[in-house]
Structures are given as structure tokens and as C-alpha cells.
Design an enzyme around this catalytic site. Structure first.
Site, PDB file in Angstrom:
ATOM      1  N   ASP A  32       6.444  -1.551   4.903  1.00 55.01           N
ATOM      2  CA  ASP A  32       5.008  -1.361   5.091  1.00 55.01           C
ATOM      3  C   ASP A  32       4.760  -0.444   6.281  1.00 55.01           C
ATOM      4  OD1 ASP A  32       4.661  -3.019   2.947  1.00 55.01           O
ATOM      5  OD2 ASP A  32       4.198  -4.793   4.126  1.00 55.01           O
ATOM      6  N   GLU A 262      10.228   0.620  -0.768  1.00 56.79           N
ATOM      7  CA  GLU A 262       9.326   1.683  -1.221  1.00 56.79           C
ATOM      8  C   GLU A 262       9.584   3.020  -0.529  1.00 56.79           C
ATOM      9  OE1 GLU A 262       5.298   0.738  -2.190  1.00 56.79           O
ATOM     10  OE2 GLU A 262       4.540   2.619  -1.378  1.00 56.79           O
TER      11      GLU A 262
HETATM   12  O1  TRH Z   1      12.654  -2.360   4.492  1.00 54.01           O
HETATM   13  P1  TRH Z   1      12.258  -2.320   3.071  1.00 54.01           P
HETATM   14  O2  TRH Z   1      12.939  -3.257   2.188  1.00 54.01           O
HETATM   15  O3  TRH Z   1      10.720  -2.534   2.988  1.00 54.01           O
HETATM   16  C1  TRH Z   1       9.812  -3.107   2.151  1.00 54.01           C
HETATM   17  C2  TRH Z   1       9.331  -4.404   2.690  1.00 54.01           C
HETATM   18  O4  TRH Z   1      10.194  -5.423   2.294  1.00 54.01           O
HETATM   19  C3  TRH Z   1       7.961  -4.690   2.215  1.00 54.01           C
HETATM   20  O5  TRH Z   1       7.524  -5.984   2.537  1.00 54.01           O
HETATM   21  C4  TRH Z   1       7.830  -4.421   0.760  1.00 54.01           C
HETATM   22  O6  TRH Z   1       6.492  -4.497   0.481  1.00 54.01           O
HETATM   23  C5  TRH Z   1       8.315  -3.049   0.412  1.00 54.01           C
HETATM   24  O7  TRH Z   1       9.662  -2.879   0.848  1.00 54.01           O
HETATM   25  C6  TRH Z   1       8.199  -2.712  -1.027  1.00 54.01           C
HETATM   26  O8  TRH Z   1      12.502  -0.833   2.478  1.00 54.01           O
HETATM   27  P2  TRH Z   1      11.764   0.551   2.673  1.00 54.01           P
HETATM   28  O9  TRH Z   1      10.430   0.533   2.015  1.00 54.01           O
HETATM   29  O10 TRH Z   1      12.669   1.574   2.246  1.00 54.01           O
HETATM   30  O11 TRH Z   1      11.527   0.669   4.232  1.00 54.01           O
HETATM   31  C7  TRH Z   1      12.530   0.977   5.148  1.00 54.01           C
HETATM   32  C8  TRH Z   1      11.989   1.918   6.187  1.00 54.01           C
HETATM   33  O12 TRH Z   1      12.889   2.043   7.282  1.00 54.01           O
HETATM   34  C9  TRH Z   1      11.775   3.324   5.665  1.00 54.01           C
HETATM   35  O13 TRH Z   1      10.610   3.883   6.236  1.00 54.01           O
HETATM   36  C10 TRH Z   1      12.999   4.078   6.165  1.00 54.01           C
HETATM   37  C11 TRH Z   1      13.201   3.403   7.493  1.00 54.01           C
HETATM   38  N1  TRH Z   1      14.546   3.487   8.058  1.00 54.01           N
HETATM   39  C12 TRH Z   1      14.731   4.192   9.217  1.00 54.01           C
HETATM   40  O14 TRH Z   1      13.792   4.796   9.750  1.00 54.01           O
HETATM   41  N2  TRH Z   1      15.987   4.202   9.776  1.00 54.01           N
HETATM   42  C13 TRH Z   1      17.038   3.540   9.227  1.00 54.01           C
HETATM   43  O15 TRH Z   1      18.144   3.565   9.797  1.00 54.01           O
HETATM   44  C14 TRH Z   1      16.827   2.858   7.996  1.00 54.01           C
HETATM   45  C15 TRH Z   1      17.973   2.154   7.338  1.00 54.01           C
HETATM   46  C16 TRH Z   1      15.569   2.834   7.438  1.00 54.01           C
END
Ligand code: TRH
Length: 368
Positions: A32, A262
Site C-alpha cells: 500500500d 501489487e
Molecule cells: O509487500 P507486498 O506483499 O504488499 C502488498 C500488501 O500485502 C498489501 O496489504 C496488499 O494489499 C498488496 O500487497 C496487494 O508487495 P508489493 O505490492 O510488491 O509491495 C512491495 C513494495 O516494496 C514495492 O513498492 C517494492 C518495494 N520494495 C523495495 O522498495 N525494496 C525492496 O528491497 C523490496 C523487496 C521491495
């Protein structure tokens, strides 16, 4: 950023000069906040003044360690004393603070109030995009909330894609970037990034993957669970949390990306490399049709064998069917998956991006 003027007019300004308030409640993990940060940064990059209000700002220490001009990241609670900007984005139904809604209703020119929803390729998105919810009671009486749905075609709000993204990806030297960080594959080795939830079927995946792979493991349970399961000819490196900008470059540098949630899911599609999505699990099973809808859309133009194998692999990776030989086949040979990933990216890149559509939606200048 100083408080925004209480009486600034939405209608009198061009869309890129609007002042924006984006509200984010962190439910779990990072998605989010990750989506909100991407949107906020993109708007600021296009000249808007943006405040990102969140009840948990702590992941920003690694997601966005450096300041962004035009963007202020602020604690949710402080919004009670702020004058609303021209556009207020309530993300993922996070319910704005009542005091802020009352301040919105008190403005002479009412702010545009937009609820940004989760991304899905399902058909309800096209029906729901742009729906209005007039407020007849409560602190926001007289205001109108509108729903903005991201999506994969022109009848939806599109995907976040900041200007110059595709050109930056195409100009990226993945081998040099990995080598600079000590994450370079050995000669003849291929490299993948893995960002996954705890329940991923890692043992089956490694068996299907075969030898000759370097696995770059993003923070999360697989950093502990995977190393003991590695097979001959496979090795893994545990990565620290890196910034969103560096995470993007990681995706651009790999032969295969395993992503989740997402935001990483969207960024992997822009990377234009074969990608395996671990969808966010929902107790009511809603993730199954959501995954199927995405596969149907993204694989519609893929050669039939690739479509069948990738479908089997995706369902198995998400625990929706048992792991089986078709799932393995998809991983062993990426020679048709790679050009398809680029073709799918080109299809998406031909559509207007989410921020441009949201600006038009908010400024009422160009529709949704
Ligand atoms: O972390 P996620 O699984 O996030 C979500 C949440 O669970 C949320 O509640 C749900 O509604 C949604 O998924 C569908 O996965 P996501 O969306 O990929 O988010 C991870 C974020 O972290 C993304 O912006 C990329 C960032 N990131 C970094 O900036 N550096 C890193 O090293 C990593 C691994 C990720």
C-alpha cells in the site's frame, strides 16, 4: 512543505499545478505504501505539490531514503491540523480522518475526492471505474467521492508509469549494475530475483528450475526457507531491503523475476522480463479469479504452449493446483517467455499511464 492555502481553486489551475493529499493506511507488508509512494513521487516529478500521509512511514527509510522535491511524507495524525489541497486521494478505502473530511467540506472550492482502488484485470473494474458516491450526511455532506480503478486497458485508470521509464530500462546495463553490488552471476549462470510470501512452494520450484541459476533473495521468509533446499548448480544471495529505485534496477537486471502483491507485480511487467506473480492471498478465495483474469489478459497473445505452461506454473506457484510437470516445463525454457514479456510490456506502454489519467480525472479537464 508549508500548509497548502485553504482557498486554492481546483478549477482555476492546470492539472500539473494541483496540490495533492494522498492518504495511506498500512494494512500489512509494503504494497500500500509502495503504490502511494510511486504515485506521490510521479506527481511531484510532474510539478505537483504532494503530501503523503501514512500511519506507518517507517518503510520509507529504505524505500525512499533521499528527499523528493515537491513531496512531503507526513504522519497520518498530523493531517487533523492541515488545510486540504485541491485533490485528496484516499487509497484502498482507507477512510479519511473525519476532521480532514470536515475541512474539505468547508473549502469554498471543494477538493476533488478520489478513492484509488486495488489493481485487477477483472471485468468489474471497467464497470466501477469512475463511479461517484455523493455524500449526503456526516462531515463530508455535500462532497462527492469518485472511484478510480487501475487496470490493463483504456477503459480503466491504467498503470503507474513515470515519464522515461521504458527508455531508462532499455538503457540499463544489468550485468554492470549487479557486479557493482557483488551480485553478479558467474559465467553461464542465469539470475533471478525472488520476492515472495512465506507459503511459496520453494522446494518444487527449485527442482523444476534446474541447475545454472543464481537466486537473489529479497527480504522475507524465503531468505531462511530457501537456502537449505537449493539443488546442485543453484546458489543464492540474501539481499537487504533496497530503495524502490534500486529494486526496479534489480528487476531490470534479471532473467526471471518472482514478485508479489501489487507494486512489485507492476514493476516486473515494466521490466519486460519473464515474471511469476505470487498474488496476495485472500481468505475468501478472491485471489483465484483475480489471478486467472490477469493471466487471461496478459497471455492472450502468447503462443498456445507458453500460455498453457505459464498458466499451470502460475497456479502451482500460488498453491491453487498441485505442482506438476507442465509447471516445470515453463521454467526450463524461457526462450518464448522472454519475447512475450517484451510484447506484453509494449502493449501496456501504448496506453496512457495512471498518473496522467488521474490528473485528468482530478482536474476534470480530460475525463478518466
Ligand atoms: O509487500 P507486498 O506483499 O504488499 C502488498 C500488501 O500485502 C498489501 O496489504 C496488499 O494489499 C498488496 O500487497 C496487494 O508487495 P508489493 O505490492 O510488491 O509491495 C512491495 C513494495 O516494496 C514495492 O513498492 C517494492 C518495494 N520494495 C523495495 O522498495 N525494496 C525492496 O528491497 C523490496 C523487496 C521491495
Amino acid at each position: 512543505m508549508p500548509d497548502l492555502p485553504a482557498e486554492s481553486s481546483c478549477a482555476a489551475q492546470t492539472p500539473d499545478r494541483l496540490t495533492w493529499d494522498i492518504f495511506c493506511r498500512v494494512i500489512d507488508n509494503y504494497g500500500d505504501l509502495g503504490v502511494c509512494l510511486r504515485l506521490a513521487r510521479d506527481l511531484a516529478g510532474r510539478g505537483a505539490q504532494v503530501r503523503l500521509w501514512s500511519d506507518d512511514l517507517s518503510p520509507l527509510s529504505w524505500m525512499q531514503p533521499t528527499p523528493v522535491e515537491g513531496l512531503a511524507c507526513l504522519p497520518w495524525a498530523d493531517s487533523a491540523r492541515a488545510a486540504p489541497g485541491d485533490v485528496v486521494v484516499e487509497t484502498f478505502g482507507c477512510d479519511l480522518p473525519e476532521a480532514f473530511i470536515a475541512a474539505m467540506a468547508a473549502r469554498a472550492v471543494k477538493p476533488a475526492w478520489i478513492n484509488l482502488e486495488y489493481l485487477s484485470a477483472e471485468s468489474y473494474v471497467e464497470r466501477s471505474h469512475g463511479l461517484k458516491s455523493p455524500q449526503f450526511s456526516g462531515p463530508g455532506a455535500g462532497l462527492e467521492k469518485r472511484f478510480f480503478y487501475p487496470g490493463f486497458n483504456e477503459r480503466t485508470g491504467g498503470l503507474l508509469r513515470e515519464p522515461g521509464l521504458i527508455e531508462a530500462i532499455d538503457g540499463h546495463d544489468g550485468a554492470a549494475w549487479l557486479a557493482d553490488r557483488g551480485w553478479a552471476p558467474a559465467a553461464g549462470e542465469r539470475v533471478l530475483s525472488l520476492f515472495a510470501y512465506p507459503h511459496a512452494p520453494l522446494a518444487s520450484f527449485l527442482e523444476a528450475l534446474g541447475p545454472g541459476w543464481l537466486l537473489l533473495l529479497c527480504p522475507g521468509a524465503p531468505q531462511q526457507e530457501l537456502p537449505p533446499l537449493l539443488r546442485t548448480g543453484q546458489r543464492a544471495i540474501a539481499l537487504p531491503h533496497v530503495s524502490q529505485a534500486a529494486y526496479d534496477r534489480l528487476l531490470w537486471s534479471c532473467d526471471l523475476n518472482l514478485v508479489r502483491g501489487e507494486d512489485s507485480f507492476v514493476r516486473a511487467q515494466w521490466a519486460g522480463r519473464p515474471m511469476l506473480w505470487q498474488i496476495y492471498f485472500q481468505d475468501d478465495g478472491a485471489h483465484g479469479p483475480k489471478l486467472e483474469a490477469f493471466l487471461a489478459r496478459s497471455m492472450a497473445e502468447a503462443p498456445a504452449p507458453l500460455r498453457a505452461h505459464w498458466h499451470a506454473l502460475s497456479l502451482a506457484w500460488n498453491g491453487l493446483v498441485p505442482w506438476h510437470s507442465q509447471a516445470a516445463l515453463a521454467l526450463r525454457d524461457l526462450t518464448t517467455a522472454a519475447p512475450h514479456a517484451r510484447a506484453w510490456r509494449a502493449e501496456l506502454a501504448a496506453l496512457p499511464d495512471l498518473t496522467a489519467r488521474l490528473q485528468a480525472f482530478a482536474g476534470l479537464s480530460g475525463g478518466a
